[in-house]
Design an enzyme around this catalytic site. Structure first.
Site, PDB file in Angstrom:
ATOM      1  N   ARG A  39       0.821  -1.207   0.000  1.00 21.31           N
ATOM      2  CA  ARG A  39       0.000   0.000   0.000  1.00 21.31           C
ATOM      3  C   ARG A  39       0.861   1.266   0.000  1.00 21.31           C
ATOM      4  NH1 ARG A  39      -4.818   0.197   1.603  1.00 21.31           N
ATOM      5  NH2 ARG A  39      -4.532  -1.954   2.304  1.00 21.31           N
ATOM      6  N   THR A  40       1.790   1.334   0.925  1.00 19.81           N
ATOM      7  CA  THR A  40       2.609   2.547   1.045  1.00 19.81           C
ATOM      8  C   THR A  40       3.502   2.710  -0.177  1.00 19.81           C
ATOM      9  OG1 THR A  40       2.612   2.264   3.439  1.00 19.81           O
ATOM     10  CG2 THR A  40       4.253   3.747   2.522  1.00 19.81           C
ATOM     11  N   LYS A  75      24.494  -8.796   0.935  1.00 18.30           N
ATOM     12  CA  LYS A  75      25.925  -8.988   0.675  1.00 18.30           C
ATOM     13  C   LYS A  75      26.796  -8.323   1.733  1.00 18.30           C
ATOM     14  CE  LYS A  75      25.143  -9.335  -4.288  1.00 18.30           C
ATOM     15  NZ  LYS A  75      25.288  -8.674  -5.591  1.00 18.30           N
ATOM     16  N   HIS A 135       5.932   6.930  11.025  1.00 19.28           N
ATOM     17  CA  HIS A 135       5.389   6.735   9.683  1.00 19.28           C
ATOM     18  C   HIS A 135       4.759   8.076   9.293  1.00 19.28           C
ATOM     19  CE1 HIS A 135       3.857   5.040   6.168  1.00 19.28           C
ATOM     20  NE2 HIS A 135       2.892   4.272   6.624  1.00 19.28           N
ATOM     21  N   ARG A 149      11.575   2.281   3.690  1.00 18.22           N
ATOM     22  CA  ARG A 149      10.891   1.589   4.777  1.00 18.22           C
ATOM     23  C   ARG A 149      11.839   0.547   5.330  1.00 18.22           C
ATOM     24  NH1 ARG A 149       5.177   1.112   5.610  1.00 18.22           N
ATOM     25  NH2 ARG A 149       4.775  -0.279   7.347  1.00 18.22           N
TER      26      ARG A 149
END
Lengths: 304, 304, 304
Positions: free
Chosen positions: C51-52, C80, C129, C101
C-alpha cells in the site's frame, strides 16, 4: 467494456473491434505512443507469471502509460490479512486499470464486484486467461488471414488446459470451424465442453490419439504441454509421450501453410528443430499477444 | 556493436567512443533526456544485484526509455521449466534491449546466440561483468585525466575476483601501464593471466604481499574484498586480514593525487574513515557507472 | 525541508503549505503532470508494504517522475553485507529522492546522516510513519473542513499503534482539539504521551473502554486494529474484542457528520457493512494519502 474476466465476456463484434485496433497499432505504432500518457495501470500478480506480466507492462509502457505492481503474493498486503476487495478498492484509488493474476479461481470476478476501475483477469488458477485467447485468435487471423472455415487441431492436455477450453469456446463463435482433438485417452476434452459447446452448436469435431494420423488435414495446430503427472501410470506416459512431441518428422505430411501455435512456455512438447520452420509461429504469437493487450488497454481506458 | 558479453568484445576505439559519449552526457545530460524515449529495456536478473540493476534502470530512465524486469529467479518463467533461449526470444519480442545477470557462467553468451535484440551481460557468475570494467576505466579517465602511463595497484583477492581479471585485460590495451599486485600468497593472480596477458604483452608488474611496502608508488589503487572463506586456514586469515584493510594510517605514504577505487559493495576492506579523504573516489565511481551505462545503451540502441 | 523522518519535523506552517498544495493538485492535477519529469525516486522497502509503496510510486509517476526500487530486503545489497550508509550513498548517486521503509527503528534517521539526497521515512518498525500522519490530517481537513475545535475519538490499540502516537502529537498542535481515547485497559495510551503531550499542553482528553458510551460525542473517529496477541489472556480478548469492532449498530448514536478513518489495512475491526455508510472515509483517505505524497515530493524536490 467494464471488466474482462472471461473471454466469453466479449461478443464477436467486440472481438473484431479489438483485432482491427491491434492491426492498426501494428501498422503505425507511433500513432499510439502517447494514447495512455495520463494513465496508470497496476499489475497485481498473486502468483508469478513473467511472460504475462511483461506482456501487459510492455503494452502499457508502449502506449505512454505507467505501471506499478507486484510480481508475487509475498510482496502484497494479503500477507497482513487484508481482504481482496479492500486491496482492490485501495489500489483502485491510485490507478486507472488493474491487471490481476491469482491462483484462486474466481478471484478476479470477485474483485470486479467492488472495483471502481476496470479489471483484466490475467489468469485465475486453472480457470480463465482471456487475453491468452485474444492472443491466439489474433495470431490465427494474422497468419491465416481469417478464423472462419478452417480445421483447427488441438493437441496435448485437453482436459486440464485452461487455454484450450477457452479457445474452443471462442472459436466456436466463428463460421465453418471444425476441430481435430488430439490427446491421450486420459486427457480428452471434458464432456461438458462437448455437450455445451460442440454438440449444442453442431460443430464438427473428431477425437484421435495421434498427431500422425491427422497431420495432413490441419490448418492450425495448437500445441499444449502434456505433463507427466497427469497420467494415471508411468507405463501409459512412457508409451504415449513421444506421440505428443512435435518434430520435423511429424511435420512431413503437414500442409505447406500450416500454422503452429503454442501458448508458451513450452518444455519439450515442440522440438527446438521446429523453431526454424516458417510454419512455427509461437514466438510471433507472443508478439501478437502484446499488441492485442495494447488494443485492449486502449479500449478499456477509453483512450482512443 | 550487437551484444556486450565480455569487456574484451570492445576495441580500444569503441572504448574511447563510449567514454567520449559518457563525458558529453555528464556535461549536458538534458540533451540526452529523450534519446531513448521510444525504447524499452528488460532487466532479467536471475540473481539479485540491486546496485547493478539500479544503475542500468536509472541509466535507461534518465534517457527517457522505459524498463520492465525481474530482480530474482523465483519470479521468472525458468521456474516453469522454460529454456533460456525461449525466454530470451519471448522477451525480445516485447523489448529493444536485454540486460541480463545470471549465476551460470556463459549464460549471457548462450542467450545472445538466439536473441533478436542486443544483450548486455550484467554479470555471469564469477566470469564476466563488462560494465564494471567500463565503470572502472571511465573513473580512472575522469579522476586522473588519462589511463596511459600509470602505476595501477590492485589489492585483495586477485585469484577469484572477476572484476580484477577483466580490468587487467582491458588496462593492458593501454600504453605505459604497470601493475603492482598486492595479495596474500593464496590469492595471487592466476598463472594464465600472467602468461597470456602480462608476460605476453611485456607489461611490467610486481607481486607483493603488503600495501605498506608499495603505497608510495601507486597512482590508482583498486581495492577488492578479501573473503575469509578464501583462506586455507584461520591462522593465515588472522595474520593477514588487516594488511588488506585500507585506513588513514596506510594512506600516509600515498601520493597526493592517488585515486582509490572499489567496485562496491565493500564490507570492511576500506575503513569508513577513508570516505572523507578526497582521494577516495568509490562513490563517484558508482555515479560514473551510471553514465557509462547511459552511453552504452545509446550506442547499442543506435539512439544517437 | 531536507528529510522527512518524523511527522514532528514539520511545523504547523509547513503542514499548512503541504495541505494547500495537496488541494491544488486535487483541483487541477493536470497542471502538475510534468512537475517532476526530470526526477528519479528510489523506493527502498526493506520490508514489504504494498500500500505505502504503491502510494509513493503512483504519486511520483503522476508527477511525471520515474521510479526504481525494491520491495523486500532479499532483493537488496544488504544481503551482501553492505552497510546502510554505503547503500544510501550509492543509490543517492543514481536518484534525486529516496523513500525508505525499514524494520529497524531509527534506520531512516541514520541513513539521512550521510545521504546526499532527501530521504522520506515510509515507516521504521513500530516507530514513525510520518506520511501516514500527513494522510490522516489531510483527510480530516478535506472531510470536515478543518482540524481545529473537534472531538477526536481514537479507538483500538493505543499502546503499540505507531500511527496513533504520531497522530496525537500532530493534532495537539492545533487549537481546540479534545481527545476521547477508547481502548481495553491493556492497550491504553502510554504514560509518556499523556505527560509529555496531553497534560503538558493542557489538551482535554478522557479514556474509556467502550465505543458505545462515547459515540455520540465524536466528530472524527480513528479506528485501529486490536491484535489478539496484544492481550494478556484469552478471556480478556474474548470479552473485549467485539467492543472494538465498528458496525452499523454502534453507529446509530453517532453524529450525522462523523468521519470514520482507518489507516488500513483493516482485518475485522470495521465490519464491511459500514463501507457503504457515507461517514466511512477510509478509502477516500487512501486517495488523499497519494495526493499528500505528491505535494510532499514536489516540496522536497523543489519541483515547484
Amino acid at each position: 467494456m467494464k471488466h474482462l474476466i472471461d473471454s466469453m465476456d466479449l461478443s464477436i463484434e467486440e472481438l473484431e473491434e479489438l483485432f482491427t485496433l491491434s492491426k492498426e497499432i501494428m501498422k503505425d505504432e507511433d500513432k499510439y505512443r502517447l494514447s495512455c500518457e495520463k494513465k496508470l495501470m497496476s499489475t497485481l500478480f498473486y502468483e508469478p507469471s513473467t511472460r504475462t506480466r511483461f506482456s501487459f507492462e510492455a503494452a502499457m509502457l508502449r502506449l505512454g502509460g505507467k505501471v506499478i505492481g507486484f510480481s508475487e503474493a509475498s510482496s502484497s498486503s494479503a500477507s497482513k490479512g487484508e481482504s481482496l476487495p479492500d486491496t482492490i478498492r485501495t489500489v483502485g484509488s491510485y490507478v486507472d486499470l488493474i491487471v490481476m493474476r491469482h491462483p484462486k479461481e474466481g478471484a478476479p470476478r470477485y474483485a470486479s464486484l467492488t472495483s471502481d476501475v476496470p479489471i483484466i483477469n490475467a489468469g485465475d488458477g486453472g480457470h480463465q486467461h482471456p487475453t491468452q485467447t485474444l492472443t491466439d485468435l489474433l495470431t490465427i487471423i494474422e497468419i491465416k488471414g481469417k478464423i472462419e472455415n478452417q480445421t483447427i487441431g488441438i493437441c496435448g492436455d485437453l482436459k486440464f488446459g485452461r487455454t484450450v477450453h477457452s479457445l474452443i469456446k471462442s472459436l466456436s463463435k466463428y463460421e465453418g470451424i471444425n476441430f481435430i482433438l488430439i490427446s491421450p485417452p486420459e486427457l480428452k476434452i471434458p464432456e461438458y465442453i462437448k455437450k455445451e459447446i460442440l454438440l449444442k452448436e453442431a460443430i464438427p469435431f473428431i477425437e484421435v490419439e495421434t498427431l500422425e494420423e491427422v497431420m495432413g488435414d490441419i490448418d492450425v495446430l495448437y500445441m499444449t504441454r502434456v505433463q507427466k503427472e497427469r497420467f494415471f501410470n508411468e507405463a501409459d506416459y512412457v508409451r504415449l509421450k513421444d506421440t505428443y512431441i512435435l518434430d520435423n518428422k511429424k511435420l512431413i505430411s503437414a500442409k505447406k501453410d500450416l500454422a503452429i501455435l503454442h501458448p508458451l512456455p513450452r518444455v519439450n512438447e515442440i522440438s527446438p528443430e521446429v523453431d526454424s520452420d516458417p510454419r512455427a509461429v509461437y514466438f510471433k504469437q507472443a508478439k501478437y499477444g502484446m499488441y492485442v493487450r495494447m488494443a485492449l488497454i486502449i479500449k478499456m481506458l477509453g483512450a482512443i
